[in-house]
Structure formats: structure tokens, C-alpha cells
Design a protein around this motif. Sequence first.
Motif, PDB file in Angstrom:
ATOM      1  N   PHE A  47      -2.672  10.906  11.056  1.00 55.65           N
ATOM      2  CA  PHE A  47      -2.506  12.294   9.478  1.00 55.65           C
ATOM      3  C   PHE A  47      -3.217  13.327   9.480  1.00 55.65           C
ATOM      4  O   PHE A  47      -4.430  13.199   9.098  1.00 55.65           O
ATOM      5  CB  PHE A  47      -2.383  11.163   8.535  1.00 55.65           C
ATOM      6  N   LYS A  48      -2.428  14.368   8.633  1.00 54.33           N
ATOM      7  CA  LYS A  48      -2.376  15.751   8.402  1.00 54.33           C
ATOM      8  C   LYS A  48      -3.241  15.125   7.101  1.00 54.33           C
ATOM      9  O   LYS A  48      -2.331  14.067   5.792  1.00 54.33           O
ATOM     10  CB  LYS A  48      -1.688  17.157   7.921  1.00 54.33           C
ATOM     11  N   TYR A  49      -4.245  16.399   5.922  1.00 56.86           N
ATOM     12  CA  TYR A  49      -4.877  15.455   5.313  1.00 56.86           C
ATOM     13  C   TYR A  49      -4.077  15.597   4.348  1.00 56.86           C
ATOM     14  O   TYR A  49      -3.709  15.100   3.279  1.00 56.86           O
ATOM     15  CB  TYR A  49      -5.645  16.986   4.855  1.00 56.86           C
ATOM     16  N   GLY A  50      -2.536  16.363   4.002  1.00 60.41           N
ATOM     17  CA  GLY A  50      -2.259  16.405   3.293  1.00 60.41           C
ATOM     18  C   GLY A  50      -1.034  15.686   2.644  1.00 60.41           C
ATOM     19  O   GLY A  50      -0.745  15.322   1.924  1.00 60.41           O
ATOM     20  N   GLU A  51      -0.846  15.075   3.971  1.00 55.59           N
ATOM     21  CA  GLU A  51       0.203  14.205   4.285  1.00 55.59           C
ATOM     22  C   GLU A  51      -0.705  12.650   3.756  1.00 55.59           C
ATOM     23  O   GLU A  51       0.395  11.459   2.547  1.00 55.59           O
ATOM     24  CB  GLU A  51       1.087  14.018   5.726  1.00 55.59           C
ATOM     25  N   ALA A  52      -1.850  12.586   3.811  1.00 58.55           N
ATOM     26  CA  ALA A  52      -2.367  11.277   3.883  1.00 58.55           C
ATOM     27  C   ALA A  52      -2.677  11.516   2.212  1.00 58.55           C
ATOM     28  O   ALA A  52      -2.251  10.407   0.892  1.00 58.55           O
ATOM     29  CB  ALA A  52      -3.596  11.096   4.482  1.00 58.55           C
ATOM     30  N   LEU A  53      -2.965  12.337   1.152  1.00 55.53           N
ATOM     31  CA  LEU A  53      -3.390  12.708  -0.137  1.00 55.53           C
ATOM     32  C   LEU A  53      -1.878  12.391  -0.436  1.00 55.53           C
ATOM     33  O   LEU A  53      -2.060  11.489  -1.777  1.00 55.53           O
ATOM     34  CB  LEU A  53      -3.247  14.474  -0.441  1.00 55.53           C
ATOM     35  N   LYS A  54      -1.190  12.818   0.415  1.00 58.80           N
ATOM     36  CA  LYS A  54       0.703  12.575  -0.997  1.00 58.80           C
ATOM     37  C   LYS A  54       0.573  11.084  -0.654  1.00 58.80           C
ATOM     38  O   LYS A  54       1.360  11.020  -1.840  1.00 58.80           O
ATOM     39  CB  LYS A  54       1.743  13.040   0.419  1.00 58.80           C
ATOM     40  N   ILE A  55       0.948  10.262   0.631  1.00 56.26           N
ATOM     41  CA  ILE A  55       0.560   8.541   0.424  1.00 56.26           C
ATOM     42  C   ILE A  55       0.345   8.377  -0.593  1.00 56.26           C
ATOM     43  O   ILE A  55       0.457   7.475  -1.359  1.00 56.26           O
ATOM     44  CB  ILE A  55       0.587   8.240   1.449  1.00 56.26           C
ATOM     45  N   ALA A  56      -0.827   8.664  -0.462  1.00 52.96           N
ATOM     46  CA  ALA A  56      -2.257   8.146  -1.233  1.00 52.96           C
ATOM     47  C   ALA A  56      -1.926   8.069  -2.747  1.00 52.96           C
ATOM     48  O   ALA A  56      -2.043   7.478  -3.472  1.00 52.96           O
ATOM     49  CB  ALA A  56      -3.297   8.354  -0.794  1.00 52.96           C
ATOM     50  N   THR A  57      -1.635   9.227  -3.460  1.00 55.42           N
ATOM     51  CA  THR A  57      -1.520   9.952  -4.264  1.00 55.42           C
ATOM     52  C   THR A  57       0.123   9.388  -4.968  1.00 55.42           C
ATOM     53  O   THR A  57       0.332   8.917  -6.526  1.00 55.42           O
ATOM     54  CB  THR A  57      -1.425  11.381  -5.062  1.00 55.42           C
ATOM     55  N   GLU A  58       0.850   9.834  -4.336  1.00 54.98           N
ATOM     56  CA  GLU A  58       2.099   9.267  -5.088  1.00 54.98           C
ATOM     57  C   GLU A  58       3.200   7.526  -4.398  1.00 54.98           C
ATOM     58  O   GLU A  58       3.445   7.357  -5.614  1.00 54.98           O
ATOM     59  CB  GLU A  58       3.593  10.577  -4.384  1.00 54.98           C
ATOM     60  N   LEU A  59       2.688   7.431  -3.467  1.00 48.60           N
ATOM     61  CA  LEU A  59       2.811   5.763  -3.078  1.00 48.60           C
ATOM     62  C   LEU A  59       2.048   4.869  -3.826  1.00 48.60           C
ATOM     63  O   LEU A  59       2.616   4.450  -3.666  1.00 48.60           O
ATOM     64  CB  LEU A  59       3.284   6.161  -2.001  1.00 48.60           C
ATOM     65  N   PHE A  60       0.509   5.085  -3.385  1.00 47.15           N
ATOM     66  CA  PHE A  60      -0.287   4.275  -3.551  1.00 47.15           C
ATOM     67  C   PHE A  60      -1.100   4.638  -4.353  1.00 47.15           C
ATOM     68  O   PHE A  60      -2.391   4.000  -4.305  1.00 47.15           O
ATOM     69  CB  PHE A  60      -0.553   3.305  -2.447  1.00 47.15           C
ATOM     70  N   PRO A  61      -0.886   5.303  -5.858  1.00 52.20           N
ATOM     71  CA  PRO A  61      -1.714   5.059  -6.902  1.00 52.20           C
ATOM     72  C   PRO A  61      -3.529   4.658  -6.662  1.00 52.20           C
ATOM     73  O   PRO A  61      -4.059   4.330  -7.380  1.00 52.20           O
ATOM     74  CB  PRO A  61      -1.114   5.907  -7.379  1.00 52.20           C
ATOM     75  N   GLU A  62      -2.731   3.121  -7.395  1.00 49.61           N
ATOM     76  CA  GLU A  62      -3.333   2.054  -7.330  1.00 49.61           C
ATOM     77  C   GLU A  62      -4.747   1.683  -6.035  1.00 49.61           C
ATOM     78  O   GLU A  62      -5.834   0.900  -6.850  1.00 49.61           O
ATOM     79  CB  GLU A  62      -2.701   0.755  -7.875  1.00 49.61           C
ATOM     80  N   TYR A  63      -4.747   2.460  -5.229  1.00 49.82           N
ATOM     81  CA  TYR A  63      -5.557   2.222  -3.881  1.00 49.82           C
ATOM     82  C   TYR A  63      -6.332   3.661  -3.489  1.00 49.82           C
ATOM     83  O   TYR A  63      -6.109   4.617  -4.029  1.00 49.82           O
ATOM     84  CB  TYR A  63      -4.862   1.892  -2.964  1.00 49.82           C
ATOM     85  N   ALA A  64      -7.929   2.981  -3.203  1.00 51.02           N
ATOM     86  CA  ALA A  64      -8.175   4.426  -2.937  1.00 51.02           C
ATOM     87  C   ALA A  64      -7.893   4.759  -1.410  1.00 51.02           C
ATOM     88  O   ALA A  64      -7.490   3.698  -0.759  1.00 51.02           O
ATOM     89  CB  ALA A  64      -9.800   4.159  -2.619  1.00 51.02           C
TER      90      ALA A  64
END
Length: 79
Positions: A47-64
Amino acid sequence: MVFERDLEMTNLERLLAMKGMTSAELSKFLNISQKSANNKIKRRTEFKYGEALKIATELFPEYAMDYIFEGYGKCAAVC
């Protein structure tokens, strides 16, 4: 009942399954091809960092981020 396939799933795969999100939906969310999304989910490509960040912040903000991408190599280290 636990299946062998479930033991091999990454945290990201489990989270996507719990959300009911397919690789086709993830590919649209990230604006990449479905083949690229599948390759990234299955750890064939990173994953590109931006893709990973988007997944983490927009789809799963409750997970680290490091939990979501545990086992994904460089991304897990960067995240």
C-alpha cells in the motif's frame, strides 16, 4: 467454528469482512484497479502511505494504523 483460512487472514482482511466491504469497493474507495486492490490486500504489493492513511482514518478510525496493517512489511513499519 474457526477455519484455516481465517487464521491466515490479515487484520485488514478481517476488518473489511466485518464491514462487509469487498475488494471491488475498496478499489473504488482508493481509486485503483480491483487487481491492484487484491494484490495489496493479499500482500503481493505494498500500500502507498496515502492509501494506508485513507483506509485507517476514513474506514477504521477506531483502530490503530499499525494494527490494521500488521504483517504488511514496510507499511507497518512506516505506519
